[in-house]
Write a protein that holds these residues in place. Structure first.
Motif: not given
Ligand SMILES: [Zn+2]
Ligand SMILES: [Zn+2]
Length: 349
Positions: A164-190
């Motif tokens: 997962d590319p976001a695993s390299d983010a400096s502010d910590g590892r994103p939750p796994s898909l199992k732990d948080d299936p709603t996590w996304l690298p970035a969200i933009e609203y229109f």
């Protein structure tokens, strides 16, 4: 060059790739990530070059591979806020738990996370993408997260092996898909009615009548080419007719044949839903639009979201051909049918 490739269209999954200038977006992610990448490669498209995913509405056939694909590529997802909230609710567990049970589960998950070696945490993201969901608290709604990856940090585009590319983010590892299936690298609203841009592609979202939280169609424009996108709508109201003008390409739903649906295997309640003002466009309704309200300007008319149970490609084609009679020429209204199980050849302008 502008290029439009329908990878899949229908109730088992919808996905289209649109390129304009230096930008490439995915419209809906209704195939599993693995199948999506396979079809992109079949169609000569490179998954790693996608810049963003844009979602029409939260029905499963439009979002099935969304979380895995966005995580894998580390790219932002564009939703309306209503669609994003509905998608998150869809991923939440359907069962009820007592507070004590929930607390116990959260404790267990935290302990498991601590015990896991790093490599296994990454692997967890590759687990079943049809995840039943967990009770991990949702990310704060209304927040716009920032993109975790830029174009030059694109991962190896394989659903099987790439970390997962976001695993390299400096502010910590994103939750796994199992732990948080709603996590996304970035969200933009229109918002429907408010055009916005992603790189070289301008996007005008408009409200469509369909039984989802906040469903939209789109007009995309890039390099002076305009492409209209309208599937999953119960009928064509004036605001949609207004949008689907001056197009170079029109993708329009032609979901069912009325007689096949009426006589077909669906339970009465489902038939009612499909036929309703917030269901799907019949061949007749699509043809009616093409004959009476469509301006005949598009070089290509693509019929999409054909039902496998309640339609036949030939019925949809003949109905649309009749409606377009007299308008078809070498340069305009070439009629194509988008399929469920194989990509449509890329259309370039
Ligand atoms: Zn659909
Ligand atoms: Zn739908």
């Amino acid at each position: 060059m502008v290029r439009f490739t329908v990878l899949a269209s229908g109730s088992k999954g919808n996905c289209t790739v649109l390129s304009g200038g230096r930008t490439r977006i995915l419209v809906d992610a209704g195939l599993s990530c693995r199948e999506l990448f396979r079809r992109m490669q079949l169609a000569g498209e490179e998954p790693a070059t996608l810049n963003a995913i844009v979602i029409t509405h939260e029905h499963q056939d439009h979002v099935n591979g969304l979380a895995v694909t966005a995580r894998k590529l580390g790219i932002p997802v564009y939703f309306t806020e209503g669609t994003h909230r509905a998608w998150m609710r869809w991923l939440q567990p359907r069962r009820q738990m007592s507070y004590a049970q929930w607390l116990e589960m959260v404790r267990k998950q935290a302990a498991e996370r601590q015990a896991e070696p790093e490599a296994e945490v990454v692997e967890n993201d590759l687990l079943d993408e049809s995840n039943e969901g967990s009770l991990t608290p949702l990310p704060v709604e209304n927040s716009v997260q920032t993109a975790a990856a830029s174009l030059d940090q694109l991962p190896d585009p394989s659903c099987d092996t790439a970390p997962d590319p976001a695993s390299d983010a400096s502010d910590g590892r994103p939750p796994s898909l199992k732990d948080d299936p709603t996590w996304l690298p970035a969200i933009e609203y229109f918002q429907p009615g408010e055009p916005f841009s992603i790189g070289d592609i301008c996007i005008s979202p408009f409200t469509i009548p369909h039984d989802a939280a906040d469903p939209v169609g789109f007009v995309f424009s890039s390099e002076g080419v305009r492409l209209g996108f309208a599937t999953d709508l119960g009928y064509i109201p004036p605001n949609v007719r207004e949008q689907l003008r001056d197009l170079d390409l029109l993708l329009l739903e032609s979901n069912h044949d009325l007689e096949m649906l009426r006589d077909g295997p669906y339970p009465w309640s489902v038939k009612q839903r499909v036929l309703s003002r917030v269901g799907h466009l019949s061949n007749d309704a699509a043809s009616e639009f093409l004959a009476a309200d469509y301006d005949g300007q598009a070089a290509y008319v693509i019929l999409g979201h054909l039902s496998e149970n309640n339609n036949l490609p030939e019925l949809a084609r003949v109905a649309a051909e009749r409606a377009l009679l007299g308008r078809a020429s070498l340069l305009a209204n070439r009629l194509l049918l988008a399929a469920q199980h194989e990509p449509l050849s890329a259309i370039s302008f």
